[in-house]
Design an enzyme around this catalytic site. Structure first.
Site, mmCIF file in Angstrom:
data_model
loop_
_atom_site.group_PDB
_atom_site.id
_atom_site.type_symbol
_atom_site.label_atom_id
_atom_site.label_comp_id
_atom_site.label_asym_id
_atom_site.label_seq_id
_atom_site.Cartn_x
_atom_site.Cartn_y
_atom_site.Cartn_z
ATOM 1 N N GLN A 216 0.844 -1.197 0.000
ATOM 2 C CA GLN A 216 0.000 0.000 0.000
ATOM 3 C C GLN A 216 0.876 1.242 0.000
ATOM 4 O OE1 GLN A 216 -3.162 -0.084 2.917
ATOM 5 N NE2 GLN A 216 -3.133 2.139 3.109
ATOM 6 N N CYS B 38 -6.631 0.412 2.038
ATOM 7 C CA CYS B 38 -6.474 -0.988 2.459
ATOM 8 C C CYS B 38 -7.700 -1.807 2.058
ATOM 9 C CB CYS B 38 -6.236 -1.076 3.959
ATOM 10 S SG CYS B 38 -7.570 -0.380 4.967
ATOM 11 N N HIS C 203 -9.150 -1.143 10.177
ATOM 12 C CA HIS C 203 -8.382 -1.645 9.027
ATOM 13 C C HIS C 203 -9.118 -2.814 8.376
ATOM 14 C CE1 HIS C 203 -4.785 -2.002 6.666
ATOM 15 N NE2 HIS C 203 -4.482 -3.219 7.099
ATOM 16 N N ASN D 264 -3.298 -9.300 6.275
ATOM 17 C CA ASN D 264 -3.204 -7.847 6.291
ATOM 18 C C ASN D 264 -2.706 -7.405 4.916
ATOM 19 O OD1 ASN D 264 -2.521 -5.156 6.658
ATOM 20 N ND2 ASN D 264 -1.586 -5.471 8.666
ATOM 21 N N TRP E 187 -1.220 -4.950 3.999
ATOM 22 C CA TRP E 187 0.077 -4.295 4.040
ATOM 23 C C TRP E 187 1.214 -5.289 3.784
ATOM 24 C CZ3 TRP E 187 -0.495 -0.914 9.119
ATOM 25 C CH2 TRP E 187 -1.391 0.137 8.855
ATOM 26 N N ASP F 80 -37.068 -9.230 -26.196
ATOM 27 C CA ASP F 80 -36.379 -10.205 -25.340
ATOM 28 C C ASP F 80 -35.084 -9.591 -24.820
ATOM 29 O OD1 ASP F 80 -34.788 -13.431 -25.937
ATOM 30 O OD2 ASP F 80 -35.482 -12.491 -24.091
ATOM 31 N N ASN G 92 -33.232 -10.034 -22.120
ATOM 32 C CA ASN G 92 -32.170 -10.847 -21.537
ATOM 33 C C ASN G 92 -31.733 -11.990 -22.441
ATOM 34 O OD1 ASN G 92 -34.522 -12.231 -21.329
ATOM 35 N ND2 ASN G 92 -34.400 -12.613 -19.120
ATOM 36 N N THR H 226 -37.302 -16.160 -25.041
ATOM 37 C CA THR H 226 -38.683 -16.225 -24.552
ATOM 38 C C THR H 226 -39.101 -14.852 -24.031
ATOM 39 O OG1 THR H 226 -37.947 -16.903 -22.342
ATOM 40 C CG2 THR H 226 -38.519 -18.660 -23.907
ATOM 41 N N GLU I 74 -42.890 -8.782 -20.039
ATOM 42 C CA GLU I 74 -42.505 -8.392 -21.392
ATOM 43 C C GLU I 74 -43.701 -8.508 -22.334
ATOM 44 O OE1 GLU I 74 -39.262 -11.105 -21.736
ATOM 45 O OE2 GLU I 74 -37.757 -9.570 -21.368
#
Length: 691
Positions: A97, A103, A257, A281, A283, A576, A578, A582, A587
């Site tokens: 870091q 962090c 942290h 950690n 770090w 459609d 997505n 279908t 929809e």
């Protein structure tokens, strides 16, 4: 008045007053491949004007005071003779870091190293400092519902000695971490905008997953089982210590942290089993000094084999501690689910995912919470959720696992200048016939009914999520802010084994005559379509054709109306969203209302009652819908959709108008300046070939 539970308050509420709704500003999209090829062709190194090698990219606040006196920006080739983008043979990040207090960012990044496929999606691996090098790199982040590609140059801030000021690697020739941090800083405004954050936010930005936060002071009895399932279900885990005045405590932990949970293990001591949690950690140093730390006597209680396998006497930031100590010394455990089956025993099953974007607008949809202002709560956006039993579940008649997530978008370009509201949502059970009207729940409903989640939680966090066990049926989700008149955009996400989700009370862009509403919105919908969708929650093109051709249109028009399979396939492809092949019930509801509207317009302009429109009538019909098209476009559409004599049937008119409306809406959603859009090749292919 009911109590309003809130976890914490970061900032005092802003005073109420006149405000202008500000939309979230999406990041500027740059075409990495095109920019790379341009730089290679011109034999010049890329410099990013959108995030320049300038003090403005670092920030304007306290971070500037900590910068070295002679700050410079240099490329990796100026810092090392053999720079490397990514070292695939390294099992750990080995990142350090820098001056930015991020962090939380590094702790989330550490969790990705256990999922190399996800890391490779965020950090494309086909980048280097030799092959096709042009000083340009790119990274991918999940940003409020969409994956965005962030391009950066490789000019990095260094001190007079040529050392990186921010994130660096233990191995001085490895630079992917520094470049990833730069891309993340660009996404959120500046390096300074990474100063304060939560590991939960970064986990979602790296994966698009859903966070579940467990308060360890009130941890559930089955916490170990939850962590075990998280470990084996590709979930990422992070945690945070208590705030404190001393930075490094006597026990070796750092106050306030973020840490990464990198493993768990049940060991057998002489006195019995012990549950251990392994942490790191970010770090890369400073470790826990209590029981089960590197130098703890507890290791002598294990068998020699377990001790050799688990104990590592090295100051690398990694350490073990007991689950009991973990619950005492850490505040939150954040679990980022990549699949929402963590809390369920039905691992590996298929889950459905729905995402809806909405906004709270003062005086319109910013109604506040039920406890704060019960008289305006009903004004909030409302979403109907139909939970369906999963066919492959043995408990199809029992409760269904449903995960709901609410994310608020900030309107500021700079992440740390954004104000987070206290947000939450309520879930209500309603009668199954409620969905027929698609009207919002009235104020009286909320005075008579209690939400399923009685103990509502409001947090000034970016995301709030809750798990539910719901019986199959119809529910309404009401996302809201704690106080009324708080404006923001938001994203509502729902995960379950099987469901349908749509917004209630949406205002379409067209108005149907009362005659049509009375005749077709009531009887036909109730008697025919609702019955059909009860048996088939999703319909394909063949089923769509059967429905449309079986509807009794004869009382409304004088010509014979039939839809071909080709037309139904085209209609389905347009609606459609997505790409499942279908249409859902919602929809189809959109399509049905549009069909009725188009039919009314078509008949009004078909003065000859021939069932066809000529060019003049087509122009008039398009104008009748409120859409402005040039004569040239109308003529081209007549050539494309009409017969040889340029006559347009109702079927062709429907296909034509749907394409005009949906492609116009797509442009408005994608454009940044109202003048043009940028699409990747895959997106272009999707828009042109499957629509």
């Amino acid at each position: 008045m009911p109590l309003l539970p809130c976890l914490r308050k970061k900032k005092s509420p802003m005073p109420l007053g006149r405000s202008v709704f500000q939309k979230h500003n999406p990041p500027v999209q740059q075409n990495y491949q095109a920019l790379l090829e341009k730089c290679l062709k011109s034999k010049c190194l890329f410099t990013d004007e959108n995030f320049p090698a300038h003090i403005s990219s670092i920030g304007t606040g306290a971070l500037l005071k900590r910068l070295p006196a002679k700050l410079q920006w240099k490329r990796p080739h100026d810092l090392h003779s053999t720079p490397v983008f990514y070292a695939a043979n390294r099992k750990q990040l080995d990142l350090c870091q820098g001056l930015v207090g991020n962090c939380w960012f590094l702790a989330a990044l550490e969790a990705l190293t256990f999922h190399q496929d996800i890391l490779a999606a965020v950090v494309p691996q086909n980048q280097s400092f030799d092959r096709k090098y042009a000083g340009i790199f790119h990274f991918r982040f999940w940003h409020f519902g969409k994956w965005v590609d962030v391009v950066v140059d490789d000019l990095l801030p260094v001190n007079e000695a040529g050392e990186l000021v921010f994130v660096s690697s233990v191995y001085k020739n490895v630079f992917w971490g520094a470049l990833l941090e730069k891309a993340y800083a660009k996404l959120y405004g500046s390096y300074e905008d990474l100063q304060i954050g939560r590991v939960s936010e970064a986990l979602v930005d790296f994966t698009g997953g859903v966070n579940v936060t467990i308060k360890l002071a009130a941890a559930p009895p089955d916490l170990w089982d939850i962590m075990t399932r998280a470990t084996y279900s590709r979930s990422l885990m992070g945690c945070q210590t208590h705030l404190g005045t001393t930075k490094v405590l006597k026990n070796g932990l750092v106050a306030g942290h973020a840490y990464t949970v990198i493993g768990i293990r049940k060991v057998t001591c002489r006195y019995g089993p012990e549950n251990l949690v392994r942490l790191r950690n970010p770090w890369g140093k400073i470790e826990w000094k209590g029981d089960w730390s590197d130098s703890s006597y507890k290791w002598e209680l294990l068998s020699p084999k377990e001790k050799i396998l688990l104990r590592k006497k090295k100051e690398d930031g990694e350490f073990w501690m007991s689950l009991q100590d973990f619950k005492v010394h850490f505040v939150d455990l954040i679990i980022c689910k990549l699949t929402p089956d963590l809390m369920s025993q039905e691992d590996g099953k298929k889950w459905m995912y729905s995402l809806k974007s909405g906004r709270w607008v003062k005086g319109s949809t910013a109604g506040g919470s039920r406890g704060f202002r019960s008289d305006t709560f009903w004004m909030n956006p409302q979403y109907c959720l139909k939970v369906l039993p999963a066919e492959d579940s043995r408990k199809s008649l029992g409760s269904c696992k449903v995960l709901v997530s609410l994310i608020q978008k900030h309107s500021s370009k700079h992440r740390n200048r954004a104000h987070h509201h206290f947000i939450g949502f309520s879930l209500y059970k309603v009668q199954s016939n409620f969905q027929e009207s698609n009207k919002k729940l009235p104020p009286a409903f909320f005075t008579r009914h209690r939400p399923v989640n009685n103990h509502q939680l409001f947090e000034d966090e970016r995301e709030v999520s809750l798990d539910f066990h719901l019986e199959p049926g119809v529910y309404v989700i009401v996302p809201c802010t704690l106080e009324p008149h708080k404006e923001s955009e938001f994203i509502l996400r729902v995960f379950s084994r099987k469901h349908v989700l749509w917004e209630m009370g949406g205002n379409p862009s067209f108005t149907l005559s009362k005659e049509i509403v009375d005749r077709y919105e009531g009887k036909i919908w109730e008697d025919f379509f609702a019955k059909h969708f009860e048996q088939n929650p999703e319909i394909n093109a063949v089923q769509l054709q059967r429905i449309l051709n079986n509807v009794s249109w004869r009382n409304f028009q004088s010509f014979h109306l039939r839809f071909s399979l080709d037309a139904c396939q085209g209609i389905l492809a347009l609606l459609d969203l997505n790409a499942t092949g279908t249409l859902s019930i919602q929809e189809f509801r959109v399509l049905w209302k549009r069909l009725l509207f188009y039919l009314e317009v078509f008949q009004k302009r078909d003065t000859s009652r021939s069932g066809r429109l000529d060019l003049v009538e087509l122009h008039a019909a398009v104008q009748e819908t409120g859409i402005s098209l040039s004569n040239e476009v109308c003529n081209l559409m007549a050539i494309r959709y009409g017969s040889l004599d340029l006559q347009i049937s109702f079927e062709s008119f429907v296909c034509f108008m749907l394409r005009v409306e949906i492609m116009g809406e797509a442009f408005r959603n994608l454009t940044q300046d109202g003048k043009g859009i940028y699409l990747r090749e895959s997106e272009w292919m999707m828009m042109t070939l499957y629509s």
